[in-house]
Write an enzyme that holds these catalytic residues in place. Structure first.
Site, PDB file in Angstrom:
ATOM      1  CG  ASP A   1      -9.554   2.257   0.769  1.00  0.00           C
ATOM      2  OD1 ASP A   1     -10.132   3.107   0.072  1.00  0.00           O
ATOM      3  OD2 ASP A   1      -8.453   1.771   0.489  1.00  0.00           O
TER       4      ASP A   1
ATOM      5  CB  SER B   1      -4.324   2.737  -5.089  1.00  0.00           C
ATOM      6  OG  SER B   1      -5.617   2.860  -5.569  1.00  0.00           O
TER       7      SER B   1
ATOM      8  CG  HIS C   1      -7.460   5.069  -1.596  1.00  0.00           C
ATOM      9  ND1 HIS C   1      -7.560   3.707  -1.514  1.00  0.00           N
ATOM     10  CD2 HIS C   1      -6.911   5.326  -2.821  1.00  0.00           C
ATOM     11  CE1 HIS C   1      -7.104   3.162  -2.630  1.00  0.00           C
ATOM     12  NE2 HIS C   1      -6.703   4.128  -3.432  1.00  0.00           N
TER      13      HIS C   1
END
Length: 531
Positions: A439, A222, A468
């Site tokens: 995502d 991320s 994710h």
């Protein structure tokens, strides 16, 4: 992003030029080298003051680094670290720094998952590395610990609706955001100038130097992918192996990328609603995506009319179901919660899925704002924000848009304006990029952009992937795990192809079950943070 249960999301920016990577400027390298001290390791306590029992079995240590790397002998701050030492010393491959995202995500608990193989990494591979967890500057166990006004995230009662219908409602939210930014600025002053991704990258290099390593390995999820991209751009020759999973678009940092999220989360919500419709015999919320969506918003209208316990209103309702836009292991529970509330007026599920933000959430949010506000310039004229978000909402991106606006709004008024964005890109690093196709937090375009900026990288896309964080996470795709494991073991990557260099087919979607998930599994390295 902060806790997925807390609110909005986050991203932003204008175009970024790629640079052919060169080593960090000698002055910067010298300052980082001067910052590198020694780390004294000792067994972590059975109960850490911040992270509780999550550090059992690890070694704990700390490193003091400059608050301002331009003044390496000036004020110093403390980084809190953990280590799981390599047990296969014969095949030792060095250190791996770990980051779960955020910005604002803690990281000291992560080494356990990688060293023990509980996340799907073969134990034989995990045994060959020293796994290094760290709480970035200002986060959790590191000092100073930042936390601004808790009332902005949650004032102890249902907040005003994220979705503003009048100019007066919008002005009220803007005034709250201004006040929150002003309080943070007054509380932390000049410190905020030095809370940014570039300095976290410098901290990482100081950790590398303090551990006596010529190069480092790195695994970031991320926001951690942007941190990794920045590190690889600043110090390309110090990267040995690097895995970036669920990749932030560097040219969107951060305002424009937030706008990207609003569109992507709408698509993810539609995938979730379509899944519920497929199981209408279980949930009875409608046989079509459109019917389910109508029932979802019917439930939102109910809590707006009368908040549950005076605490769960429409904004909290949005927060509760936002995690289903991140990970599909929430779907069965969240579908049942919607059905119970809309069809039977039963708020039990809403109550069980709601919690006021704890100190760690508030800390994460403060760092989130501090880092993103400082990394790049943000529009300082609210008219731009209004026009962009009103347009997206009008065009049908209703699931996240206004919640995301107010989550990030303090950045429009931050006491320390954004600096020049780091130019991302380098030829040297052989980075492995892994990306789920659907995502929403870091849309797939970001992975392709990073792939172009790092010509020697390789990109593996999970076709149909909805989660994710696609590798070495709960219920991860074995094909994605295999690519990452092979890379960490031997450095092997897919051959170069146009577009994605390799693909994996996503796991089947979950099925309704009586076993519900109300919070992220403890072995999920991505869940506690938003980005």
């Amino acid at each position: 992003m902060i806790t997925a249960a807390v609110a909005g999301v986050g991203l932003a920016g204008t175009a970024v030029a790629a640079t052919a990577g060169t080593s960090a400027p000698s002055s910067d390298a010298t300052r980082v080298a001067a910052a590198a001290g020694r780390i004294a390791w000792k067994p972590c306590p059975d109960k850490d003051p911040v992270l509780g029992e999550l550090l059992k079995g690890l070694e704990c240590g700390s490193l003091h680094v400059p608050l301002d790397y331009a003044r390496p002998r000036g004020k110093r701050i403390k980084l809190a670290l953990t280590r799981a030492k390599a047990t296969d010393t014969k095949n030792y491959q060095g250190i791996v720094l770990l980051n779960r995202g955020g910005p604002g995500g803690y990281g000291r608990d992560l080494p356990t998952r990688f060293a023990t193989g509980s996340n799907g990494l073969p134990k034989t591979v995990g045994a060959q590395y020293d796994w290094i967890g760290f709480d970035p500057r200002g986060v959790a166990g590191s000092e100073p610990k930042l936390s601004c006004d808790p009332g902005y995230l949650y004032p102890g009662r249902a907040r005003a609706d994220y979705v503003v219908r009048t100019a007066a409602q919008e002005r009220a939210w803007v005034n709250r955001a201004k006040a929150h930014a002003a309080r943070c600025g007054k509380k932390y002053g000049a410190t905020l100038k030095h809370i940014n991704t570039k300095n976290v990258a410098r901290d990482m290099d100081a950790i590398r130097a303090a551990l006596g390593q010529r190069q480092t390995n790195y695994f970031g999820y991320s926001y951690g992918t942007y941190l990794g991209s920045v590190y690889a751009s600043m110090y390309p020759n110090r990267v040995r192996r690097m895995v970036l999973d669920s990749v932030v678009r560097p040219s969107g940092v951060w305002y424009e990328a937030n706008l990207d999220q609003n569109v992507a989360f709408e698509k993810r919500a539609e995938i979730f609603f379509a899944w519920i419709a497929k199981y209408d015999s279980v949930y009875h919320l409608g046989k079509t995506k459109k019917a389910v969506e109508a029932n979802y918003y019917k439930g939102r209208a109910k809590v707006k009319k009368k908040p549950v316990d005076g605490k769960i209103g429409p904004s909290e309702y949005d927060d509760i179901f936002l995690p289903s836009g991140y990970r599909n292991y929430y779907w069965a529970d969240h579908a049942q919660v919607i059905a119970d509330w809309v069809l039977r007026n039963d708020p039990k599920g809403l109550r069980e899925n709601f919690a006021a933000p704890a100190w760690l959430d508030q800390n994460s949010y403060a760092i989130y704002l501090a880092v993103q506000s400082r990394d790049a310039a943000w529009p300082r004229n609210w008219k731009r924000w209004h026009n962009d978000h009103a347009r997206q909402y009008r065009q049908g991106a209703t699931f996240l848009t206004w919640g995301n606006a107010w989550y990030n709004a303090p950045s429009a008024f931050w006491a320390v304006p954004g600096a020049q964005r780091q130019k991302v890109g380098a030829r040297a690093p052989k980075i492995l990029l892994t990306q789920p196709q659907n995502d929403a937090a870091t849309p797939v375009a970001g992975a392709f952009e990073a792939h172009r900026l790092f010509p020697n990288s390789r990109l593996v896309v999970e076709l149909g992937g909805n989660n994710h964080g696609t590798a070495l996470t709960p219920n991860a795709n074995q094909c994605m795990n295999d690519w990452v494991s092979k890379y960490l073991a031997t450095g092997a990557m897919p051959g170069s192809r146009k577009g994605a260099d390799a693909t994996c087919k996503a796991n089947p979607a979950p099925k309704p079950t009586t076993a519900t998930v109300k919070s992220a599994p403890v072995d999920d390295p991505v869940a506690p943070v938003r980005w």
